[in-house]
Structures are given as C-alpha cells and as structure tokens.
Design a protein around this motif. Structure first.
Motif, PDB file in Angstrom:
ATOM      1  N   GLU A  28       1.002  -1.264   0.049  1.00 59.04           N
ATOM      2  CA  GLU A  28      -0.140   0.090  -0.026  1.00 59.04           C
ATOM      3  C   GLU A  28       0.901   1.291   0.121  1.00 59.04           C
ATOM      4  OE1 GLU A  28      -3.108  -0.108  -0.109  1.00 59.04           O
ATOM      5  OE2 GLU A  28      -3.492  -2.209   0.480  1.00 59.04           O
ATOM      6  N   CYS A  50     -10.220   3.932  -0.213  1.00 61.57           N
ATOM      7  CA  CYS A  50      -8.610   3.927  -0.904  1.00 61.57           C
ATOM      8  C   CYS A  50      -7.630   3.910   0.215  1.00 61.57           C
ATOM      9  CB  CYS A  50      -8.448   5.423  -1.337  1.00 61.57           C
ATOM     10  SG  CYS A  50      -9.415   5.748  -3.012  1.00 61.57           S
ATOM     11  N   ARG A  58     -11.446  -2.724   0.856  1.00 65.03           N
ATOM     12  CA  ARG A  58     -11.531  -1.771  -0.467  1.00 65.03           C
ATOM     13  C   ARG A  58     -12.656  -2.338  -1.474  1.00 65.03           C
ATOM     14  NH1 ARG A  58      -6.708  -1.469  -1.367  1.00 65.03           N
ATOM     15  NH2 ARG A  58      -6.216  -3.221  -2.814  1.00 65.03           N
ATOM     16  N   ARG A 112     -16.596  -0.648  -2.053  1.00 62.22           N
ATOM     17  CA  ARG A 112     -16.709  -0.215  -3.331  1.00 62.22           C
ATOM     18  C   ARG A 112     -17.995  -0.909  -3.878  1.00 62.22           C
ATOM     19  NH1 ARG A 112     -10.631   0.829  -5.506  1.00 62.22           N
ATOM     20  NH2 ARG A 112     -10.263   2.296  -4.249  1.00 62.22           N
ATOM     21  N   LEU A 159     -14.253   8.245  -5.230  1.00 60.27           N
ATOM     22  CA  LEU A 159     -13.002   7.543  -5.343  1.00 60.27           C
ATOM     23  C   LEU A 159     -11.568   8.513  -5.766  1.00 60.27           C
ATOM     24  CD1 LEU A 159     -12.076   4.671  -5.744  1.00 60.27           C
ATOM     25  CD2 LEU A 159     -12.456   4.984  -8.244  1.00 60.27           C
ATOM     26  N   MET A 214      -8.059   9.304  -3.645  1.00 60.77           N
ATOM     27  CA  MET A 214      -6.688   9.289  -4.289  1.00 60.77           C
ATOM     28  C   MET A 214      -6.257  10.530  -4.361  1.00 60.77           C
ATOM     29  SD  MET A 214      -7.546   6.708  -7.668  1.00 60.77           S
ATOM     30  CE  MET A 214      -8.720   7.629  -8.343  1.00 60.77           C
ATOM     31  N   GLY A 231      -4.717   8.451  -0.565  1.00 60.90           N
ATOM     32  CA  GLY A 231      -5.029   7.001  -0.576  1.00 60.90           C
ATOM     33  C   GLY A 231      -4.708   6.220  -1.698  1.00 60.90           C
ATOM     34  N   ARG A 232      -4.726   4.916  -1.771  1.00 62.33           N
ATOM     35  CA  ARG A 232      -4.066   3.883  -2.895  1.00 62.33           C
ATOM     36  C   ARG A 232      -5.118   4.264  -4.424  1.00 62.33           C
ATOM     37  NH1 ARG A 232      -2.403  -1.636  -2.660  1.00 62.33           N
ATOM     38  NH2 ARG A 232      -3.009  -2.625  -4.793  1.00 62.33           N
ATOM     39  N   ARG A 233      -4.283   4.442  -5.215  1.00 61.38           N
ATOM     40  CA  ARG A 233      -4.918   4.472  -6.475  1.00 61.38           C
ATOM     41  C   ARG A 233      -5.632   3.084  -6.970  1.00 61.38           C
ATOM     42  NH1 ARG A 233      -4.037   9.091  -8.871  1.00 61.38           N
ATOM     43  NH2 ARG A 233      -2.517  10.536  -8.185  1.00 61.38           N
ATOM     44  N   ALA A 234      -6.772   3.260  -7.728  1.00 61.01           N
ATOM     45  CA  ALA A 234      -7.332   2.083  -8.023  1.00 61.01           C
ATOM     46  C   ALA A 234      -6.601   1.416  -9.275  1.00 61.01           C
ATOM     47  CB  ALA A 234      -8.740   2.580  -8.671  1.00 61.01           C
TER      48      ALA A 234
END
Length: 861
Positions: free
Chosen positions: A24, A174, A181, A185, A215, A219, A223-226
């Motif tokens: 992550e 994210c 996650r 979603r 979302l 990001m 946060g973590r990108r998809a």
C-alpha cells in the motif's frame, strides 16, 4: 500435487514476498493506521468520532427544522455555492432523517478510523459540492439530449446528504486493504445503482455521481490508486457477489414501489404493486378491458390497495435463494435462475405484448408522472432483459455453488410446489364455479379453464387482457386474492426447507462410500482431498480400493493414487486404465507417491516429477541445530509478544473468529493475479469438515493473525498424522509467525501420538539436482511454468520456507501413457485447478503473469 501452494503463500514475512499483497502507499501523517482487515487504530483517531457525529446530527436537525431552507432557494441559480452547501445538510423528508443520520454517523466513524477526520470532512463537503455541480450538469444533458430515455427525475437543487455519505465511503476505500476496499466499493455501487435504476429520484442520480467523485477524492488526498484490473475473488466471495446480485433483483421492485419516482429505467417494476381491478365511482372494473371495462367516472381507485404486496412473495423466494447461494447450495442457484427466467417471461408477456398505451392510461388515471410512449417502451425492454441477464450471469458462474441438495430435498421441493399449485387451481376453479353469480360477467366453465393457470400469479401481475371477469362481492374478492397468496407462501416455505436441508458430505452417494473406504483402509497424504466436492469415484470391482478422478475433455486425471485397504495391489491401476478405455478417456495418474508408483510400474508408462512432499516424524523432530534457528527464534519472539496458538476445528469457532478467518483469506485472494484454485489446493471452504484441524495464532489482544489447516492422514488403525493445506496470515502479523505455528503443530502431533506430519508438496518446485538444460522436455516445461507462476503463488519460495524444518523430501509423480498426449493432459490439469478455463483464458492468464514475472525477477535480484 499437494494443496499448500495455490491456497497458501510462503509464510516467512521477511523472505516470502509472494504471500503479501501489493504494498500500500504510505499513508499521510494524520491518518490512523489500520491493517487490511480493519485493525485497531490509535486512541487519538477514535476520540474524534463522537464530536463529529454529534456535530453532524446537530447540523442536520437544525437545518431540517428550518423549513424555509427546504422551500425557498437562496438564489435563482441552482449553482449557488451557499445553496448547494445547505442542500448537502438538508433532509426534505423528516421521516428520512434517522436513516440519513445513522448512515452518516456509521460511515463517518468507519472512514475516520482509516483516513482521519480532516479527510472525512473534505470528502463529505468537497465531494458533495463537486457531486452537486456534476449532477446538475448531467441532469441538464439528460433533459437536452435524452428525453426519450427514462433515467431519473431532473435535479432542481444540489446533492443531498446521502450523496456526501457515498463520497466519504468511496474515499475511505482508498485507505483500506484489498478485501475491504472491494467490499466498500461494491456495496456502495450496488446501493447507488439499485436506487438509480429502480427509484430514480434526483437524489439517486447524485448518489451515482458521488461514486467516482469519492474515489477521486480518496486518491487525491493520498489514498491508494485504483488498480486497472478486476480483483480476484475466492469461491466464497464469488458466492457473496452472486447472492448480492440475486438480492438486488428481489429488493429492487420493492424500492421502485415504495420510493420510486416512476422515471427510471426499472421504475416500471413499481407498477407491479397496482391491482388491475379498479373502482370507478364504486363500480368494479378493469382499465382497457374488453369484457369488464371501466365506465367514465369522476373517481378511480384500486379495489384492494394492498393487493400488490402479494407480488412480494416471489421476491422473497429470490431472497431465500440468495441466502442459499452464499452457503454454496447448487439448488439455490438453480432456484434463482428459474425465478429470474419466469420473471423474464412474465415481463416480456405483460409489458412487451401489452400495448404501452394501456400503461400510459393507467398512469394518468392514478395521477402518476406518466412517461412518454418512448420512455415506456425503453423501460419495458430494459425491465424484461434485466432478469434474463441475471439468470445468464448466475448460470455462467454456477461452479461457485457446488454443494448438492440433501437426498430427496429437490423431490420434496417439487412435490410441495406441485401440490400447492394443484390445490390453488382446484380451489380457484371450484370456488369460482360455486360463486359464479358473484362475478361479473358471469364466467362459464370454458372461460375458467382457459384462464385458470393465470390464477397462480399474484393479482397485480395479471395481464389486463386476461381478466375476463371481476369479483363483485367480498366472498368473491377473497376467492380472487387468497389462492395465489397461499400458493406463493407454499413456494416460500418449500424454498426455505430446501435451503435448510443441508447434505452431509460424508453420507451422500459415492462420496460416502469413498470416505468410509478411506477411513477403513487409509491412503497417501493426498487421500483426504478425494472427499472434496468435484471428484468422481471409480471403485475396484473385486477389491477394497477406489480412485478419485476428474474428467476434462477426453482426459481422466486422478487425484493421487488408489486408497483403501487393498490400494497396494498391482492390478488396481490396470483395472482403472481399462475402465477409462471403455469410456474413451486418456487416464493420467497425478501426484502419486513412490508406493503407488511401484504398484503401477508394470504399465510401462512415462513419468515426470511434479512436486516434492516435505515429511516430518513428529516423534523425533526437535527444534535444535543451526538450520532450525528460525523456528526457535520465532518461538521465542512469540513468547515475548504474547502470541499464542489454538488447536481447534471450524465448528468450534464462534462467529467472530470465523469472520476473522474469512477476512484473512479474502485479503490474500483479492490482490492475486490468478484466481483461487481447487483440485489439490484447498481453501477456507474445505476447512469446514469436522475432520480438518486448525492451528490458529492469536496476538496479545486475542486477534487471529495466522491460520493453518491440517487434513487427516488415515492409516489402517485410524488417523496416523496430518497434512498441511491452507496457510495464510495477516500482513501485519509477527515476523516468523508461520514458523511458530508449524512448530506448535509438530508438538501437538507428537502429543497426539502421530507418526507422520506432511508439510505438503511444493508444486513445480521439485528438488532436482540436474541442470535445467539436462532435463527432459516436459520437465523443462514445468520449470518454465514454475518461474512464470512464482510471483503469483511463490512455489519456490514456499519450498525454501519448508527447508527451515529440515524435512525429508519425497517425490510425487505424474504417470501418462504417451508424450503425444501431453498438450491435452496439460489443458486438463489446468481445468482441474481452474474449472471452466478455456485456451483463450489460459492465454490471457499467461499474458497477465508475464509482466509480474519480470517484476518478481527484479525483486528477487
């Protein structure tokens, strides 16, 4: 091939990188850290939950109490920033206030737990305002360019609070691990899409727009990108998704009825609640009927306003089926497919064959928002195709539900439904003939018989043209409404009974016989896997022995060698080969040990080494010596950190512990490049068997941080030992936790008097001493496949991990008749591990793995 590999990852966290999910992104400084399963956050983050929830509640209540804010805009422009902000905190329906507050507090608290209070406020306010602007723009585009498509009521103000809640949930996703996650979603998507399709108010449009806005907010805020790929699901998670899809088709029509605006693609389902029988100035009639038409009147109303609730009963059958799908019931999947196909057929007949002008006239008579003819036609077509699409999806993924119905359960279900249908029709026919004078026009026997099957439908689903007579008295009306209600209640009870009658895998048909033979005479370390779902069995006609196999194409692949008291007889293998020849199959003996190989040497077949099994003798094994230093270090560290172990079974675990195990397992599967496998690779579903033992590791707070499952190895005198199957852990577990757990299992096996302990094999990672160039062609192919799959499942890393325990490695073999048949054998093996895999799917899988392989090589270097 032993089962530790695809259901397992290398367990040493400092060396076995393939087990861990993709790293992550580092969270910003003010973010409360949390693990992939939602671990504990520092107290600093928790202290802000109550103030934020109180502030949100006070703001909502105060704004709602100021009714002028709901009735008069601040400005003539819908894009006024202050007006949009007030709308974001405003609930126009006081009855919705508790629901909105509960959603805001629940989602806000969970989001703050993982990304901090400031980001929650930013996602709610900033994401809500952006959603308002985009929603107003989308509404303007719909009005200008899509007037003939029913989508939603046009938005006239900004986004409501529920859109801000959706934006917060998506932003928080994210900052979570792979499992949560995906769940956040998918839940947000299902809820927003269901409301948009079935309810279709302006608020529902904003909730749908809030999905990508939230979302993006997550990001942008760190946060973590998809990932641009579909995350993998375990078999259990796939069933959850299929059950959710089934439940949506059951809940959606109720949403359209109770909250529907009448303007959505699937809002037409809201008409299912309307009774075609109408009172026109007190006269019972049917709108647009040729036999019982409605006269011109001043007042129109439904004969029975609550008759539409009878149509909820078939939807409840779908809900029961969705519950069964979660449990893996094959009958539940079939039931869901059948009901959706019936809905498709009914919707096609009622809404496509029926003229749209009839529905438009009904809309006018009921003072509803009548859609245009083109909107009605589009809505009708989409409404008819949705259940068909759901049925096709369930059929395509039918392999996710493999638990058969109990013996006689399906027969009992069919008989119950048949008796209910026959009783309903008999009561309707006899009662209508007896009370014929209380219907108008008076029905004759021919007309009754012709329309009799339609009496099984809920009254609100009857096509207008089929209603040839109407009940005029209370007795006749009871006879009109009650039979179908009783029939669908019977169907509902039959469905519940079908789901509750769970088969015992140990007492069903051939599997019961095979299991008894195994427990009576024993087998190799893979023998218990023959009791898993999906295997077929061949029983020796004149010996106490059997072989489990699977057929794909023209290839019959065995799961290990023979098991049973006479498994070592040399004629068993030859008899199975003859059996395959009679059926036109190519037999392949897969993952057989040296003992089984010796019994089949007279076949003269070719063989190749497919794995090496790590074996220990728990009676003599001790954690001494330099090469076992890692095991001692892990044990000492566990003592310092308060990590303990528990030897147990799935049935003995409470609900919360089972939920933790599913979280650990799903988090491991979610980020995998390739799907969860089967055949000799068990998963969490296989741990439910009472014969399977679990060794859990718990941290100082009692949280489960690692799990291993152990399959019994039967001998002639009972259980002689155990074989490792599932091996999974949390990302934040103590370094060396698996070494500690397996060391504890060895001690437990010694205490139980076991004579053997198998750490299972390492497929495609056998300990060959020859150089790759000196190996036969088939062995070189397996070496290349091992290198390709290494980043995804860590076969070689797993093998290196097992060396820490200094086991004895025993080869496992594949016997096949001719090298010319290897392509067909290879494809059959792939389909054993990944059912339904096609050549095109295998090619796509290889293409996805190749980049990971290069990355894995770089990391290894």
């Amino acid at each position: 091939m032993p089962s530790t590999v695809a259901s397992t990852a290398p367990s040493s966290p400092e060396r076995a990188a393939p087990e861990r999910a993709a790293p992550e992104r580092a969270a910003p400084a003010d973010v409360a850290p949390a693990d992939a399963a939602g671990g504990a956050a520092p107290a600093r983050g928790r202290r802000l939950v109550v103030p934020f929830a109180t502030l949100a509640l006070a703001a909502l209540v105060s704004v709602v109490s100021l009714s002028p804010l709901n009735d008069a805009p601040f400005t003539d422009s819908p894009f006024d920033l202050r007006g949009l902000f007030v709308t974001l905190l405003c609930v126009d329906d006081p009855g919705m206030l508790p629901i909105v507050v509960a959603a805001l507090v629940t989602v806000g608290a969970g989001a703050e737990h993982v990304m901090g209070a400031r980001r929650v406020v930013l996602a709610f306010v900033g994401g809500g305002l952006v959603t308002s602007v985009l929603g107003l723009f989308v509404g303007a585009v719909e009005t200008a360019f899509l007037p003939a498509v029913p989508l939603n009521s046009p938005p006239m103000a900004g986004a409501p609070p529920i859109a801000g809640v959706v934006a917060v949930a998506m932003a928080a996703s994210c900052f979570t691990g792979a499992l949560w996650r995906r769940r956040v979603r998918l839940v947000s998507f299902f809820v927003a899409l269901t409301l948009f399709l079935y309810s279709a108010s302006a608020s529902d449009l904003y909730a749908l727009v809030a999905l990508p806005v939230g979302l993006a907010a997550g990001m942008i805020s760190g946060g973590r990108r998809a990932a641009l790929r579909v995350q993998r699901s375990s078999h259990h998670e796939t069933r959850v998704l299929l059950a959710a899809l089934t439940a949506v088709t059951a809940i959606g029509p109720v949403v359209a009825t109770v909250w529907g605006s009448g303007a959505g693609l699937l809002s037409i389902y809201g008409w299912l609640s309307y009774d075609p029988l109408t009172l026109a100035d007190g006269v019972v009639c049917v709108v647009s009927s040729s036999l019982a038409p409605c006269p011109p009147a001043q007042q129109y109303s439904e004969l029975q306003a609550h008759a539409g609730w009878i149509a909820v009963l078939p939807l409840m059958v779908l809900l029961v089926a969705s519950w069964g799908i979660v449990r893996g019931r094959r009958g539940a999947l079939g039931l869901a497919i059948a009901v959706n196909l019936l809905v498709f057929a009914g919707m096609t007949y009622v809404f496509v064959v029926t003229e749209p002008s009839t529905l438009a006239e009904l809309a006018v008579l009921r003072a509803a928002d009548a859609a245009s003819i083109w909107q009605t036609i589009v809505g009708l077509c989409v409404s008819a195709l949705v259940p068909l699409a759901v049925a096709v999806t369930l059929f395509v993924f039918r392999r996710a539900a493999q638990v058969p119905s109990a013996r006689g359960a399906r027969t009992a279900f069919v008989v119950t439904v048949a008796i209910g249908a026959a009783g309903t029709l008999a009561v309707a026919l006899a009662g209508t003939l007896a009370l014929a004078d209380q219907f108008g026009p008076r029905p004759d026997a021919g007309r009754l018989v012709a329309t009799l099957p339609l009496r099984l439908l809920p009254p609100s689903l009857l096509p207008v043209e089929s209603v040839q007579y109407v009940p005029l008295t209370p007795a006749a009306q009871a006879l009109w409404y009650l039979p179908s209600a009783l029939f669908w209640m019977t169907c509902l009870v039959a469905a519940v009974r079908l789901m509750l009658r769970v088969p015992d895998a140990r007492v069903t048909g051939d599997r019961a016989r095979a299991r008894a033979m195994l427990e009576r005479g024993g087998g190799g370390s893979l023998a218990f896997m023959t009791t898993w779902a999906g295997n077929s069995y061949w029983f020796a006609p004149d010996a106490d022995a059997a072989i489990a196999y699977r057929v794909h194409g023209r290839v019959a692949v065995t799961l290990g060698g023979a098991f049973g008291a006479d498994r070592a007889r040399g004629d068993i293998g030859r008899a199975f080969v003859d059996f395959c020849g009679e059926n036109g199959w190519i037999p392949v003996f897969y993952s057989v040990d040296d003992a089984a190989l010796e019994s089949m040497v007279d076949l003269g077949w070719q063989r190749t080494r497919v794995a090496d099994e790590a074996l220990l003798d728990p009676r003599t094994w001790e954690p001494t010596g330099k090469k076992r230093q890692d095991v001692r270090t892990a044990t000492n560290r566990a003592a310092r950190e308060g990590v303990t172990v528990q030897w147990t079974r799935w049935a003995d675990l409470p609900f919360l512990d089972r939920a933790q195990l599913r979280e650990i397992s799903e988090a491991w599967v979610a980020d995998k490049t390739i799907p969860e496998m089967g055949f000799t690779l068990g998963g969490l579903d296989e741990t439910v068997d009472p014969a399977v033992r679990l060794m859990l590791a718990r941290d100082a707070d009692g949280r489960i941080v690692a799990v291993t499952s152990w399959l019994p190895i039967h001998g002639r005198a009972g259980v002689a030992g155990y074989a490792l199957d599932v091996m999974r852990r949390r990302d934040d577990a103590m370094n060396g936790v698996m070494e500690f757990v397996i060391g504890a299992v060895i001690a437990q096996a010694r205490a139980d008097g076991c004579t053997v302990l198998s750490l299972s094999g390492s497929p495609l990672a056998s300990h060959r001493e020859a150089e790759a160039a000196d190996l036969p062609a088939v062995d070189r192919l397996l070496e290349q496949l091992s290198a390709l799959l290494e980043p995804a499942y860590g076969f070689r890393s797993l093998s290196m991990f097992k060396k820490k325990f200094q086991p004895e490695f025993a080869p496992m073999w594949m016997l096949y008749p001719d090298a010319v048949q290897l392509p067909a054998v290879a494809l059959a093996l792939l389909r054993c591990y990944v059912p339904g895999l096609t050549l095109a799917g295998a090619a796509r899988l290889g293409a996805r793995l190749r980049p990971n392989g290069r990355e894995g090589a770089v990391n290894a270097a």
